[in-house]
Design a protein around this motif. Structure first.
Motif, PDB file in Angstrom:
ATOM      1  N   HIS A   6       0.870  -1.384  -0.051  1.00  0.00           N
ATOM      2  CA  HIS A   6       0.071  -0.033   0.097  1.00  0.00           C
ATOM      3  C   HIS A   6       0.810   1.165   0.020  1.00  0.00           C
ATOM      4  O   HIS A   6       0.315   2.142  -0.656  1.00  0.00           O
ATOM      5  N   LEU A   7       1.975   1.275   0.950  1.00  0.00           N
ATOM      6  CA  LEU A   7       2.830   2.354   0.615  1.00  0.00           C
ATOM      7  C   LEU A   7       3.499   2.599  -0.638  1.00  0.00           C
ATOM      8  O   LEU A   7       3.649   3.517  -0.992  1.00  0.00           O
ATOM      9  N   VAL A   8       3.893   1.617  -1.225  1.00  0.00           N
ATOM     10  CA  VAL A   8       4.319   1.782  -2.732  1.00  0.00           C
ATOM     11  C   VAL A   8       3.288   2.217  -3.590  1.00  0.00           C
ATOM     12  O   VAL A   8       3.423   3.308  -4.319  1.00  0.00           O
ATOM     13  N   GLU A   9       2.206   1.732  -3.565  1.00  0.00           N
ATOM     14  CA  GLU A   9       1.025   2.188  -4.411  1.00  0.00           C
ATOM     15  C   GLU A   9       0.715   3.815  -4.011  1.00  0.00           C
ATOM     16  O   GLU A   9       0.730   4.470  -4.740  1.00  0.00           O
ATOM     17  N   LEU A  10       0.744   4.026  -2.862  1.00  0.00           N
ATOM     18  CA  LEU A  10       0.628   5.669  -2.444  1.00  0.00           C
ATOM     19  C   LEU A  10       1.575   6.652  -2.855  1.00  0.00           C
ATOM     20  O   LEU A  10       1.493   7.686  -3.300  1.00  0.00           O
ATOM     21  N   ASN A  11       2.897   5.937  -2.718  1.00  0.00           N
ATOM     22  CA  ASN A  11       3.981   6.885  -3.362  1.00  0.00           C
ATOM     23  C   ASN A  11       4.320   7.078  -4.716  1.00  0.00           C
ATOM     24  O   ASN A  11       4.648   8.042  -5.278  1.00  0.00           O
ATOM     25  N   ASP A  12       3.313   6.235  -5.396  1.00  0.00           N
ATOM     26  CA  ASP A  12       3.185   6.205  -6.983  1.00  0.00           C
ATOM     27  C   ASP A  12       1.943   7.081  -7.345  1.00  0.00           C
ATOM     28  O   ASP A  12       1.852   7.460  -8.461  1.00  0.00           O
ATOM     29  N   GLU A  13       1.194   7.360  -6.272  1.00  0.00           N
ATOM     30  CA  GLU A  13       0.091   8.408  -6.835  1.00  0.00           C
ATOM     31  C   GLU A  13       0.093   9.821  -6.981  1.00  0.00           C
ATOM     32  O   GLU A  13       1.125  10.417  -6.345  1.00  0.00           O
ATOM     33  N   PRO A  14      -0.219  10.334  -8.071  1.00  0.00           N
ATOM     34  CA  PRO A  14       0.216  11.822  -8.372  1.00  0.00           C
ATOM     35  C   PRO A  14      -0.263  12.745  -7.264  1.00  0.00           C
ATOM     36  O   PRO A  14       0.426  13.713  -7.099  1.00  0.00           O
ATOM     37  N   ALA A  74       2.359  12.986  -4.760  1.00  0.00           N
ATOM     38  CA  ALA A  74       3.323  13.645  -5.205  1.00  0.00           C
ATOM     39  C   ALA A  74       3.125  15.187  -5.170  1.00  0.00           C
ATOM     40  O   ALA A  74       3.942  15.805  -4.653  1.00  0.00           O
ATOM     41  N   MET A  75       1.954  15.887  -5.474  1.00  0.00           N
ATOM     42  CA  MET A  75       1.329  17.221  -5.529  1.00  0.00           C
ATOM     43  C   MET A  75       1.237  17.439  -4.033  1.00  0.00           C
ATOM     44  O   MET A  75       1.783  18.508  -3.616  1.00  0.00           O
ATOM     45  N   LEU A  76       0.834  16.562  -3.276  1.00  0.00           N
ATOM     46  CA  LEU A  76       0.851  17.070  -1.587  1.00  0.00           C
ATOM     47  C   LEU A  76       2.276  17.291  -0.949  1.00  0.00           C
ATOM     48  O   LEU A  76       2.476  18.410  -0.598  1.00  0.00           O
ATOM     49  N   LEU A  92      12.459  19.296  -5.812  1.00  0.00           N
ATOM     50  CA  LEU A  92      11.556  19.692  -6.860  1.00  0.00           C
ATOM     51  C   LEU A  92      11.711  18.711  -8.207  1.00  0.00           C
ATOM     52  O   LEU A  92      10.811  18.083  -8.817  1.00  0.00           O
ATOM     53  N   ASP A  93      12.841  18.804  -8.695  1.00  0.00           N
ATOM     54  CA  ASP A  93      13.375  17.866 -10.001  1.00  0.00           C
ATOM     55  C   ASP A  93      12.983  16.230  -9.425  1.00  0.00           C
ATOM     56  O   ASP A  93      12.593  15.855 -10.360  1.00  0.00           O
ATOM     57  N   ALA A  94      13.283  16.074  -8.417  1.00  0.00           N
ATOM     58  CA  ALA A  94      13.257  14.511  -7.952  1.00  0.00           C
ATOM     59  C   ALA A  94      11.611  14.118  -7.725  1.00  0.00           C
ATOM     60  O   ALA A  94      11.246  13.228  -8.251  1.00  0.00           O
ATOM     61  N   LEU A  95      11.022  14.902  -7.357  1.00  0.00           N
ATOM     62  CA  LEU A  95       9.624  14.767  -7.374  1.00  0.00           C
ATOM     63  C   LEU A  95       8.869  14.906  -8.738  1.00  0.00           C
ATOM     64  O   LEU A  95       8.154  14.070  -9.045  1.00  0.00           O
ATOM     65  N   ARG A  96       9.477  15.831  -9.507  1.00  0.00           N
ATOM     66  CA  ARG A  96       8.896  15.993 -11.020  1.00  0.00           C
ATOM     67  C   ARG A  96       9.103  14.542 -11.410  1.00  0.00           C
ATOM     68  O   ARG A  96       8.331  14.012 -12.613  1.00  0.00           O
ATOM     69  N   GLU A  97      10.399  13.895 -11.296  1.00  0.00           N
ATOM     70  CA  GLU A  97      10.842  12.755 -12.138  1.00  0.00           C
ATOM     71  C   GLU A  97       9.719  11.693 -11.833  1.00  0.00           C
ATOM     72  O   GLU A  97       9.484  10.696 -12.669  1.00  0.00           O
ATOM     73  N   ARG A  98       9.079  11.726 -10.401  1.00  0.00           N
ATOM     74  CA  ARG A  98       8.219  10.670 -10.148  1.00  0.00           C
ATOM     75  C   ARG A  98       6.801  10.705 -10.539  1.00  0.00           C
ATOM     76  O   ARG A  98       5.922   9.836 -10.372  1.00  0.00           O
ATOM     77  N   VAL A  99       6.458  11.892 -11.177  1.00  0.00           N
ATOM     78  CA  VAL A  99       5.050  12.232 -11.423  1.00  0.00           C
ATOM     79  C   VAL A  99       4.991  11.834 -12.884  1.00  0.00           C
ATOM     80  O   VAL A  99       5.572  12.337 -13.949  1.00  0.00           O
ATOM     81  N   ASP A 100       3.886  11.212 -13.296  1.00  0.00           N
ATOM     82  CA  ASP A 100       3.299  10.716 -14.735  1.00  0.00           C
ATOM     83  C   ASP A 100       2.559  12.131 -14.952  1.00  0.00           C
ATOM     84  O   ASP A 100       1.511  12.007 -14.513  1.00  0.00           O
ATOM     85  N   GLU A 101       2.951  12.792 -16.091  1.00  0.00           N
ATOM     86  CA  GLU A 101       2.124  13.890 -16.357  1.00  0.00           C
ATOM     87  C   GLU A 101       0.609  13.678 -16.695  1.00  0.00           C
ATOM     88  O   GLU A 101      -0.195  14.285 -16.324  1.00  0.00           O
ATOM     89  N   ALA A 102       0.314  12.424 -17.403  1.00  0.00           N
ATOM     90  CA  ALA A 102      -0.964  12.040 -17.868  1.00  0.00           C
ATOM     91  C   ALA A 102      -1.736  11.864 -16.722  1.00  0.00           C
ATOM     92  O   ALA A 102      -2.963  12.234 -16.442  1.00  0.00           O
ATOM     93  N   GLU A 103      -1.066  11.076 -15.821  1.00  0.00           N
ATOM     94  CA  GLU A 103      -2.142  10.699 -14.472  1.00  0.00           C
ATOM     95  C   GLU A 103      -2.032  11.883 -13.765  1.00  0.00           C
ATOM     96  O   GLU A 103      -3.263  11.965 -13.072  1.00  0.00           O
TER      97      GLU A 103
END
Length: 109
Positions: free
Chosen positions: A42-50, A53-55, A78-89
């Motif tokens: 669940h932690l892995v899933e939450l960490n992948d949630e856009p 990342a925005m929070l 900010l760059d590290a967070l940006r890399e983890r975010v899928d723009e479409a999601e």
């Protein structure tokens, strides 16, 4: 590895479902192992949630306003967070949140 003791309360029906699953499948040796793995996934899933990342981005920016940090450190985070975010999601998550907020506002009006 050190382990923490955690007490978890959940409905008896859920407990019976877990027990039944463990008995029927034997995939996990005990309930503790099952719960530990479920929390980890669940932690892995939450960490992948856009939205998460925005929070984190919002919290990072709020902290930066209250406790200034060097620009290069902030940019790196900010760059590290940006890399983890899928723009479409992220776009989908924002659109969904806006729709839900609009619906809630209309329901209250």
């Amino acid at each position: 590895m050190k382990y923490a003791n955690v007490s978890v309360k959940f409905p008896e029906e859920l407990d019976r479902e877990v027990e039944r699953f463990l008995e029927e499948t034997g995939v996990y040796t005990n309930k503790s192992e099952f719960i530990k793995e479920a929390v980890r996934r669940h932690l892995v899933e939450l960490n992948d949630e856009p939205a998460i990342a925005m929070l984190r981005t919002e919290q990072l920016l709020a902290r930066a306003e209250q406790e200034p940090i060097p620009d290069d450190e902030l940019a790196g985070r900010l760059d590290a967070l940006r890399e983890r975010v899928d723009e479409a999601e992220l776009t989908d998550a924002v659109a969904t949140a806006r729709e839900e907020t609009a619906d809630e506002f209309l329901d209250q009006a």
